[in-house]
Design a protein around this motif. Structure first.
Motif, PDB file in Angstrom:
ATOM      1  N   SER A  45       0.831  -1.213   0.000  1.00  0.00           N
ATOM      2  CA  SER A  45       0.000   0.000   0.000  1.00  0.00           C
ATOM      3  C   SER A  45       0.859   1.254   0.000  1.00  0.00           C
ATOM      4  O   SER A  45       0.438   2.286  -0.523  1.00  0.00           O
ATOM      5  CB  SER A  45      -0.912   0.003   1.226  1.00  0.00           C
ATOM      6  OG  SER A  45      -0.132   0.162   2.397  1.00  0.00           O
ATOM      7  N   GLY A  46       2.028   1.179   0.603  1.00  0.00           N
ATOM      8  CA  GLY A  46       2.850   2.378   0.742  1.00  0.00           C
ATOM      9  C   GLY A  46       2.243   3.378   1.711  1.00  0.00           C
ATOM     10  O   GLY A  46       2.656   4.533   1.780  1.00  0.00           O
ATOM     11  N   LEU A  47       1.246   2.960   2.502  1.00  0.00           N
ATOM     12  CA  LEU A  47       0.586   3.880   3.443  1.00  0.00           C
ATOM     13  C   LEU A  47       1.554   4.295   4.556  1.00  0.00           C
ATOM     14  O   LEU A  47       2.457   3.528   4.923  1.00  0.00           O
ATOM     15  CB  LEU A  47      -0.647   3.209   4.050  1.00  0.00           C
ATOM     16  CG  LEU A  47      -1.904   3.203   3.174  1.00  0.00           C
ATOM     17  CD1 LEU A  47      -2.925   2.188   3.683  1.00  0.00           C
ATOM     18  CD2 LEU A  47      -2.535   4.595   3.093  1.00  0.00           C
ATOM     19  N   PRO A  48       1.372   5.496   5.102  1.00  0.00           N
ATOM     20  CA  PRO A  48       2.300   5.964   6.136  1.00  0.00           C
ATOM     21  C   PRO A  48       2.223   5.119   7.414  1.00  0.00           C
ATOM     22  O   PRO A  48       1.183   4.524   7.711  1.00  0.00           O
ATOM     23  CB  PRO A  48       1.829   7.391   6.420  1.00  0.00           C
ATOM     24  CG  PRO A  48       0.436   7.458   5.907  1.00  0.00           C
ATOM     25  CD  PRO A  48       0.322   6.472   4.795  1.00  0.00           C
ATOM     26  N   ASP A  49       3.313   5.120   8.158  1.00  0.00           N
ATOM     27  CA  ASP A  49       3.402   4.304   9.379  1.00  0.00           C
ATOM     28  C   ASP A  49       2.284   4.591  10.372  1.00  0.00           C
ATOM     29  O   ASP A  49       1.811   3.705  11.066  1.00  0.00           O
ATOM     30  CB  ASP A  49       4.745   4.572  10.091  1.00  0.00           C
ATOM     31  CG  ASP A  49       5.885   3.894   9.338  1.00  0.00           C
ATOM     32  OD1 ASP A  49       5.578   3.077   8.438  1.00  0.00           O
ATOM     33  OD2 ASP A  49       7.049   4.194   9.647  1.00  0.00           O
TER      34      ASP A  49
END
Ligand code: ADP
Length: 565
Positions: free
Chosen positions: A264-268
């Protein structure tokens, strides 16, 4: 038809270079066009939006100014303010359907288009979509989008098909969507739907079409609210409100945190226990979507309550209780154009309430002939049309088949799924030759013929978010025998023998004995009180199971999220 392109085969560079930056910056390239421009929905109040393609006019008409008002004057229809809605989901009839979600993704947008909504449906362009639709799709553009945590680039093509006032945009990428099936296994499906959710939002920015509401369906679209409010927060599409609909809480899209973080590459910061993280090591896509959306809906009132309990909550009950201020249930309907016994081309004999009792007998005989059952009007045919999984109460059915099979009863099963159930029903077909037919397949045509030819329809589910088969059964005059759970409870009123009211037979606890009892009660009325049975058949056929009422409830929800003063 434009060939499908992958990352490596992409050739349309002239068209895409200008737009290629769009997804990389998640839409910034197009954002400038939209910042001081009203949303699609706002435009739409003046002209049809769905951009350039919507064909519907607002349905409201001026009253006729004729001299004979009583005869000619049309009552103006007020379909309310116009709103633009974007559906995002993984299946949609007739392109691809594995269950009720596919029906809803087709019928609800169509019903909304009739009440002054601009509707776009975004779907994956699976290879298995029949050629008759593929060949009609029009290429709307393509670009590259960064997806993974290390920014790998993926091709996004947009193919469009407009039908019945609804715009269908298919996300094209051969790498993700070339399997013969929409779903394979989580190893393949998790990256596929991480890609799909982000590509759908990037496509909206690319098309410069900002809906009032983005309506996401099930876990496959559940990362959309997260992408929207994080990676797309500075783009125009972030102006939209977002709704998550749960069609079946059992499926949540759970995988280890590392994999979902990578794809997803979503933020931590969204990987925390109140959002995506589940039991410390896993990420749950549906859980994250529920946390980040503006409203949660599910497909019946009873299921909306049930999923907040431990018994039905599939591990998300506490999360849903926490978010219950934004949760509501809206019951599904069926498409009464497709499911219409009067016009259904797949039936041997069409019928309506006037001739149903006679014509259903014709359908019954033809069904018996086609399935190799003893041809006998007198016998009661009980149908079962279902995915063969344990959700559907098949262990109860298995337990009671020997009890219900007598010389007056026939059982027809249409379904595919777990081999354990497939084999059980094959065994019964062999044991009760001529009176049990187990058709182990997915066959739309036969489903129609069973609804028309069967006297009763079993839906004894362990849980049932809404259930469509009982609605179709009622529309076709097959009396439902259901467990009182989820949408079954909301849509089937138990038969009351004293007042002759109700739509079918019901039982509450998940016990084989109670199902057995309900079937016997049905048989008693069928064999000893046929007049009352027939009245119930007609009553059910007249019951409103269409989308009309529910479409209005959805529209009210969209309006509540997008007030204009
Ligand atoms: P679910 O979505 O849980 O599978 P629903 O009752 O909501 O159950 O929807 C089931 C839909 O799929 C109905 O339209 C039903 O007619 C159809 N269906 C289920 N199994 C089959 C089958 N084997 N062949 C044809 N249609 C089927």
């Amino acid at each position: 038809m434009p060939a499908k392109k992958t990352e490596t085969t992409m050739t349309d560079t002239t068209k895409t270079t200008a737009k290629a930056t769009t997804p990389k910056t998640t839409g910034k390239a197009t954002a400038k066009k939209g910042t001081d421009k009203p949303a699609a929905g706002k435009n739409a109040e003046k002209k049809p939006a769905a951009g350039k393609t919507a064909t519907k006019k607002p349905a409201a008409k001026k009253p006729a100014t004729k001299k004979t008002p009583s005869k000619k004057a049309e009552t103006p229809v007020d379909n309310g303010p116009r709103r633009s809605i974007c559906f995002i989901g993984s299946e949609c009839y007739p392109f691809v359907k594995t269950g009720g979600l596919g029906d809803v993704m087709y019928a609800l947008p169509k019903a909304l288009a009739k009440i002054n909504c601009d509707v776009k449906v975004i779907l994956p362009r699976y290879k298995c979509i029949p050629w008759e639709y593929q060949e009609k799709m029009v290429y709307k553009g393509s670009f590259y989008m960064d997806l993974t945590a290390n920014g790998r680039q993926f091709y996004v093509g947009i193919m469009e098909y407009v039908w019945d006032g609804v715009v269908y945009d298919f996300i094209d990428n051969e790498e993700f969507f070339s399997d013969g099936n929409p779903y394979t296994n989580l190893i393949v499906d998790i990256p596929k739907f991480c890609y799909f959710g982000k590509a759908a939002l990037a496509a909206l920015n690319y098309l410069d079409w900002v809906p009032d509401v983005i309506h996401c369906h099930d876990w496959q679209a559940a990362l959309v609210p997260l992408y929207l409010r994080t990676m797309f927060k500075d783009t125009q599409v972030n102006r939209a409100s977002v709704i998550m609909t749960i069609h079946n809480l059992r499926f949540q899209g759970v995988y280890d945190i590392k994999t979902i973080k990578y794809w997803s590459g979503l933020p931590d910061y969204v990987f925390n226990k109140d959002c995506l993280v589940q039991k410390f090591v896993d990420a749950n896509m549906l859980k994250g979507g529920l946390a980040y959306c503006n409203k949660i809906t599910t497909v019946s009132h009873t299921y909306a309550g049930e999923i907040q309990t431990r018994e039905y909550g599939e591990g998300l009950d506490a999360h849903l209780r926490y978010h219950n201020n934004k949760l509501c249930g809206i019951v599904n309907g069926i498409d009464t154009d497709i499911w219409n016994p009067k016009t259904d081309k797949l039936l041997p004999a069409n019928y309506d309430v006037k001739n149903a009792i006679d014509q259903k007998k014709v359908n019954k005989r033809e069904l018996q002939k086609a399935l190799g059952l003893e041809v006998d009007d007198h016998k009661m045919i009980i149908g079962l049309i279902s995915r063969l999984t344990n959700q559907k109460g098949l262990d109860l059915v298995n337990a009671i088949v020997p009890g219900i099979m007598d010389e007056h009863t026939q059982l027809v099963v249409l379904g595919t799924g777990d081999s354990q159930y497939e084999n059980t029903f094959r065994y019964y077909e062999n044991k009760y030759k001529g009176n049990v037919c187990s058709y182990i397949a997915y066959k739309e045509e036969l489903a129609h013929q069973i609804y028309a030819g069967a006297d009763a329809l079993l839906v004894p589910s362990q849980f049932e978010p809404c259930g469509l088969t009982q609605l179709i059964g009622m529309r076709y005059g097959a009396i439902p025998i259901v467990r009182e759970t989820g949408g079954l409870k909301d849509t089937v009123e138990p038969y009351n023998m004293y007042e002759n009211t109700g739509n079918g037979y019901t039982f509450d606890r998940y016990e084989a004995g109670l199902l057995y009892d309900a079937i016997n009660r049905a048989k008693t009325l069928f064999f000893t009180g046929r007049e009352y049975w027939d009245r119930m058949v007609i009553r059910n056929m007249e019951k409103d199971v269409s989308w009309e009422k529910s479409a209005w409830e959805y529209k009210a929800l969209y309006l509540s999220l997008t007030p204009r003063y």
